[in-house]
Design an enzyme around this catalytic site. Structure first.
Site, PDB file in Angstrom:
ATOM      1  N   HIS A   1       5.753  33.335  -7.497  1.00  0.00           N
ATOM      2  CA  HIS A   1       4.506  33.213  -6.726  1.00  0.00           C
ATOM      3  C   HIS A   1       3.409  34.163  -7.210  1.00  0.00           C
ATOM      4  CE1 HIS A   1       6.294  30.445  -3.955  1.00  0.00           C
ATOM      5  NE2 HIS A   1       7.177  31.316  -3.491  1.00  0.00           N
TER       6      HIS A   1
ATOM      7  N   ASP B   1      13.299  26.183  -7.528  1.00  0.00           N
ATOM      8  CA  ASP B   1      13.203  26.899  -6.253  1.00  0.00           C
ATOM      9  C   ASP B   1      12.637  25.942  -5.188  1.00  0.00           C
ATOM     10  OD1 ASP B   1      12.990  30.076  -5.376  1.00  0.00           O
ATOM     11  OD2 ASP B   1      11.533  28.833  -4.295  1.00  0.00           O
TER      12      ASP B   1
HETATM   13 ZN   LIG Z   1      11.627  30.212  -2.926  1.00  0.00          ZN
END
Ligand SMILES: [Zn+2]
Length: 308
Positions: free
Chosen positions: A127, A164
């Site tokens: 992220h 993910d």
């Molecule tokens: Zn994640």
């Protein structure tokens, strides 16, 4: 049997965002305990993660981001960068180790000292954008590693694979429009960070999955949408953002993958790497918050990497 390097560092256990935070040091202990219990620990070569250098980090991050993080690093207690993402006095060092692990992994694999590598590190990275930390992530470990392969080892095509449960917005931010990189990903949608579906760049294969998607549908997506693009691209090295929070038992997300699905997708990627990339794979831990499911999934993943 091929040599799989296992890269970690005790500093990665010291980063702690508070006792109720799911991205907790126990994640790494659960993984190593399970590998020992399964008798798998004897099959890897172990390496301590070095600190990433500023030069390595600046291939994907702005200097301002690095300076802001270093300045935010507290001497005592915990400081929040956003509601989910916080630093204690060890975070800076742990984040430098997590990014450095990927760099060492690239060097080990490209020098032939390992066939492939798994980095059991935290904080995770996918992220983290060029200029900001978010979503438990500070430096984009997988992007730093892929950029190292391109810049320091002169590779010309690398693939990033991200399974993910969350979209790897940071990795997309680092490599959007970079023709040397093909990124394929699956993620639950709509879900945090609510990105990845609107106008992805041509080098991004983003596949949003609705809540409740199971392993059968995931495998179909991988076979039909990822693999043809990956084969056409002919990457010289594969980078896996290995998050295991799409597991059925993981309460953070709503997908229904099982450890055998992680073993299967790893097998698909290993076959591709063997065909076009001399088997080169660097895999770096991202999410995964149910400790038992995380440990079992990592074991399933690296069993395939190590051909055990
Ligand atoms: Zn994640």
């Amino acid at each position: 049997m091929s040599v799989t390097a296992f890269i970690t560092h005790r500093d990665c256990h010291l980063h702690d965002m508070g006792s109720y935070h799911p991205e907790a040091p126990e994640r790494l202990s659960a993984i190593s305990d399970h590998l020992i219990a399964q008798g798998l620990d004897a099959y890897f070569t172990y390496h301590d993660a070095p600190l990433a250098t500023f030069q390595q980090l600046k291939r994907v991050h702005t200097a301002a981001h690095l300076e802001r993080l270093k300045r935010a690093s507290p001497d005592l207690g915990i400081v929040h960068l956003d509601p989910d993402t916080a630093m204690n006095r060890h975070t800076w060092q742990a984040a430098m180790r997590a990014a450095g692990a990927g760099v060492l992994a690239v060097d080990l694999v490209l020098s032939g000292q390992a066939a492939n590598a798994f980095c059991a590190v935290r904080p995770p990275g996918h992220h983290a954008e060029r200029a900001s930390a978010m979503g438990f992530c500070f430096f984009n470990n997988i992007a730093v590693a892929a950029a190292h392969a391109l810049a320091a080892h002169n590779l010309s095509r690398v693939a990033v694979i991200d399974f993910d449960v969350h979209h790897g917005n940071g990795t997309e931010d680092c490599f959007r429009g970079d023709q040397r990189v093909l990124m394929v990903s699956t993620f639950q949608h709509p879900f945090y960070p609510y990105s990845g579906t609107e106008s992805p760049a041509a080098n991004m294969v983003n596949v949003p999955l609705p809540r409740g998607t199971d392993g059968e549908e995931f495998r179909r997506v991988v076979s039909d949408l990822w693999m043809p693009r990956l084969r056409e691209f002919q990457p010289e090295m594969l980078f896996i953002s290995a998050g295991f929070d799409a597991h059925y038992e993981d309460e953070m997300g709503g997908l229904r993958l099982l450890e055998q699905d992680y073993a299967w997708v790893t097998g698909q990627l290993k076959e591709l790497a063997d065909d076009c990339a001399h088997g080169r794979i660097v895999s770096i831990l991202e999410g995964g918050y149910s400790l038992s499911a995380l440990a079992r999934s990592v074991a399933a993943h690296i069993r395939v990497l190590a051909e055990l």
